[in-house]
Design a protein around this motif. Structure first.
Motif, PDB file in Angstrom:
ATOM      1  N   LEU A  33       6.324   6.861   0.025  1.00 61.11           N
ATOM      2  CA  LEU A  33       6.244   5.451  -0.325  1.00 61.11           C
ATOM      3  C   LEU A  33       6.368   5.211  -1.831  1.00 61.11           C
ATOM      4  O   LEU A  33       6.414   4.064  -2.269  1.00 61.11           O
ATOM      5  CB  LEU A  33       4.915   4.869   0.177  1.00 61.11           C
ATOM      6  N   SER A  34       6.437   6.279  -2.599  1.00 60.22           N
ATOM      7  CA  SER A  34       6.480   6.166  -4.056  1.00 60.22           C
ATOM      8  C   SER A  34       7.875   5.767  -4.529  1.00 60.22           C
ATOM      9  O   SER A  34       8.845   5.788  -3.756  1.00 60.22           O
ATOM     10  CB  SER A  34       6.096   7.505  -4.685  1.00 60.22           C
ATOM     11  N   PRO A  35       8.027   5.445  -5.817  1.00 59.52           N
ATOM     12  CA  PRO A  35       9.355   5.147  -6.372  1.00 59.52           C
ATOM     13  C   PRO A  35      10.341   6.303  -6.258  1.00 59.52           C
ATOM     14  O   PRO A  35      11.550   6.097  -6.422  1.00 59.52           O
ATOM     15  CB  PRO A  35       9.052   4.822  -7.842  1.00 59.52           C
ATOM     16  N   GLN A 243       5.717  11.803  12.668  1.00 59.29           N
ATOM     17  CA  GLN A 243       5.451  12.043  11.255  1.00 59.29           C
ATOM     18  C   GLN A 243       5.884  10.832  10.430  1.00 59.29           C
ATOM     19  O   GLN A 243       7.030  10.394  10.490  1.00 59.29           O
ATOM     20  CB  GLN A 243       6.207  13.292  10.781  1.00 59.29           C
ATOM     21  N   ALA A 244       4.968  10.274   9.660  1.00 61.13           N
ATOM     22  CA  ALA A 244       5.264   9.138   8.787  1.00 61.13           C
ATOM     23  C   ALA A 244       4.101   8.960   7.826  1.00 61.13           C
ATOM     24  O   ALA A 244       2.985   9.425   8.093  1.00 61.13           O
ATOM     25  CB  ALA A 244       5.488   7.872   9.609  1.00 61.13           C
ATOM     26  N   ASP A 245       4.357   8.263   6.740  1.00 63.42           N
ATOM     27  CA  ASP A 245       3.308   7.951   5.773  1.00 63.42           C
ATOM     28  C   ASP A 245       2.732   6.559   6.009  1.00 63.42           C
ATOM     29  O   ASP A 245       2.073   5.988   5.132  1.00 63.42           O
ATOM     30  CB  ASP A 245       3.870   8.047   4.350  1.00 63.42           C
ATOM     31  N   VAL A 346       1.389  -1.863  13.002  1.00 63.49           N
ATOM     32  CA  VAL A 346       2.042  -0.617  12.602  1.00 63.49           C
ATOM     33  C   VAL A 346       3.434  -0.903  12.060  1.00 63.49           C
ATOM     34  O   VAL A 346       3.974  -2.000  12.221  1.00 63.49           O
ATOM     35  CB  VAL A 346       2.132   0.386  13.784  1.00 63.49           C
ATOM     36  N   LYS A 347       4.024   0.112  11.458  1.00 62.34           N
ATOM     37  CA  LYS A 347       5.344  -0.026  10.853  1.00 62.34           C
ATOM     38  C   LYS A 347       6.418   0.762  11.603  1.00 62.34           C
ATOM     39  O   LYS A 347       7.614   0.584  11.376  1.00 62.34           O
ATOM     40  CB  LYS A 347       5.272   0.459   9.396  1.00 62.34           C
TER      41      LYS A 347
END
Length: 619
Positions: A33-35, A243-245, A346-347
């Protein structure tokens, strides 16, 4: 162009321009999720720039292999792994290593070649084409329509496809000058190529070749051996896709496919799984109670929502905008409601999509098998009984008087094409007549462009495998996956389908028919695996599908909308509205359910009203 598809990626926006190439990206952040996951992303050496929609599920394994050979990584996104693979192997070879769903655009700055690629089954869309001197590409047509060079000339063949089958073919678009990258292919376009020129696509994965190889190298073990291998592969697919953040949930209808995926997800997940289902007040269309029973057994945190006619009335006028091109699958309505429900929590959501095509679940496969082995004259008679009484007088004179009323065009044409593959001379004329009859619902300006294409030859010797293969090439990407992608992405939700892990299809292609079919039912091996995880009584029932009570709605709350949309000036530019209105009248009189014929016509009219320029004539 990016603003038009912000729903596909509300978390970040990126733009990269160099010379003749501009790449844009809207990001739905799922992994890293970071840049460091920002796109478009430039490779470590600076040679490649990529804009990528989708997921490479096995990116951690690929990263480990690349790291051992000295490849440096800054973040942990799958995009960075994809770029490293492309640098090492080139795009087509890199795709062979990837397990996932994706639409990829990669610019090779050294060779000045633009590459476009789509995943094996067509889970993610990728449109492209020349409009004047501009080569446009994007995930949805609305993005291309924002470009000043966009050409909105209608594709008549695609319009006929909507009338007959309910969807646009997965390698075409509703617009004449635009196409979709076909599933399992990539396209490489040199910057020096003249405008309007296109190279032939490169096929990096071919389901026909996989099916033939499976028939030539069949699985040699027992049914128990096959179950063990299937369970191993399916557990691996589910484990990769959970698997996901971000939080992950499950679509749960209570049927075989979604119940199996949810059960394995519960075992693979470290937390309690959230599951979601949609219900209807009409008992014949309602699976919510079954889903609730399965959820209770599995211990999921379950949420359900009942769709009523009022909600359908509010949603149906928006379908032409949400789906961007005509799609006449009534299950799109509950799918949209479900996607919005799930996105509250959820996403990412896992589904059971693909099981029917890969493991032979549709009842039509058993019915067609009987037709396939029927002597020619009797088979022609049985096929004729599928055709509606309301066909033209010429066709009625050519066919027996006793015919069915409710079978939609796509089933008639599929039956004709498949049997015609065995007897082309006997049925080519009939298929052509059916095509002409369907085109009679189109406006006169479009009919001139219609053809009466002959049957495509069979690729396999077994009917059911041939039918499954055709659905994988056409119905699955053109209808099912398009419906799910647009519905979920309109809510900024990512849908994943573990049963469409290509390694599962490669395994299923080797199985004997007896491992897939038992009596008139399909998916035998999936059912047997599910019965180990969920009590048989909870899931063992006739297949009903994820369908809305469209027939009742068109006679009720949607009736005014239906007549209004046929009365628009745009409808008359694409349809013979008098003929269409007559069919709608017959349905609303209540004697026969003609909703499967009427809905594609209304869908095309509604799309034309929203997307054809005022006063323009389609060409």
């Amino acid at each position: 162009m990016l603003a038009r598809i912000d729903h596909r990626g509300p978390d970040d926006e990126g733009l990269w321009i160099e010379g003749p190439v501009a790449l844009g990206h809207r990001r739905l952040s799922i992994v890293d999720l970071s840049p460091l996951g920002h796109q478009p992303m430039v490779s470590a050496t600076g040679r490649y720039v990529v804009a990528f929609n989708g997921e490479i599920y096995n990116h951690a394994e690929l990263r480990a292999v690349l790291a051992r050979s000295g490849t440096p990584f800054k973040g942990h996104s799958d995009t960075e792994v994809l770029l490293a693979l492309i640098e090492r192997d080139g795009l087509p070879a890199a795709l062979a290593h990837c397990v996932g769903m994706f639409a990829i655009v990669a610019w090779d700055r050294h060779q000045r070649v633009l590459h476009l690629a789509r995943d094996r089954f067509g889970e993610k869309p990728l449109y492209y084409g020349w409009c004047g001197h501009a080569f446009l590409f994007g995930s949805e047509l609305r993005a291309l329509a924002a470009h000043p060079a966009f050409d909105d000339s209608l594709d008549a063949v695609s319009a006929l496809g909507v009338v007959q089958h309910g969807y646009v073919a997965p390698d075409r678009s509703i617009y004449r000058h635009l196409r979709q990258v076909a599933p399992g292919t990539c396209l490489s376009l040199p910057a020096a190529m003249p405008a309007a020129s296109l190279p032939p696509p490169h096929i990096y994965w071919d389901p026909v070749a996989v099916a033939r190889h499976g028939a030539e190298q069949p699985f040699a073990g027992t049914f128990e051996d096959a179950m063990a291998e299937l369970e191993r592969r399916l557990r691996d697919a589910v484990a990769l896709q959970v698997q996901a953040d971000v939080p992950v949930g499950a679509f749960l209808s209570g049927g075989v496919d979604s119940s199996l995926v949810t059960a394995l997800m519960c075992q693979a997940s470290g937390t309690r799984v959230r599951s979601y289902s949609i219900g209807f007040s009409r008992a014949s269309h309602n699976e919510a109670e079954h889903a609730k029973a399965v959820a209770r057994h599995l211990g999921t945190e379950h949420t359900e929502w009942y769709v009523d006619e009022d909600e359908a009335e509010r949603l149906v006028p928006k379908l032409a905008d949400i789906y961007d091109e005509p799609l006449a699958d009534a299950s799109q309505i509950p799918t949209l409601v479900l996607a919005r429900l799930v996105r509250r929590d959820v996403k990412v959501a896992l589904s059971g999509d693909g099981a029917d095509e890969v493991f032979g679940g549709y009842p039509k496969y058993a019915r067609g098998e009987r037709l396939w082995h029927t002597p020619g004259r009797l088979a022609l008679g049985l096929l004729a009984r599928l055709v509606d009484r309301q066909l033209s007088p010429a066709l009625r004179r050519a066919l027996p008087a006793t015919v069915g009323r409710r079978v939609p065009w796509h089933r008639i044409n599929t039956a004709a094409a498949l049997y015609g593959a065995r007897s082309p001379a006997a049925l080519a004329d009939l298929l052509g007549t059916l095509n002409r009859e369907a085109s009679s619902f189109l406006a006169p300006a479009l009919r001139a462009e219609m053809d009466t294409r002959a049957c495509r030859p069979a690729t396999l010797a077994r009917y059911r495998r041939e039918a499954m293969l055709r659905d994988i090439q056409t119905y699955l990407p053109g209808d099912i996956l398009t419906k799910v992608d647009r519905a979920t992405m309109s809510a900024s939700l990512e849908s994943r389908a573990p049963l469409l892990d290509h390694r599962l299809f490669e395994f299923a292609a080797t199985l004997p028919d007896t491992y897939l079919f038992e009596g008139g039912a399909g998916k035998r091996i999936l059912r047997a695996l599910l019965y180990r995880l969920v009590p048989r009584a909870l899931v063992d029932r006739p297949k009903s599908g994820f369908m809305a009570p469209l027939s009742d709605w068109l006679r009720g709350g949607l009736k005014p909308w239906a007549y209004d949309v046929l009365a628009t000036p745009s409808a008359a530019r694409v349809l013979d509205v008098d003929r269409c209105r007559g069919l709608l009248d017959l349905h609303c009189q209540g004697h026969h359910d003609l909703s499967s014929r009427v809905w594609p016509l209304l869908t095309l009219a509604a799309w034309a009203h929203r997307h054809l320029p005022r006063g323009a004539q389609p060409t």
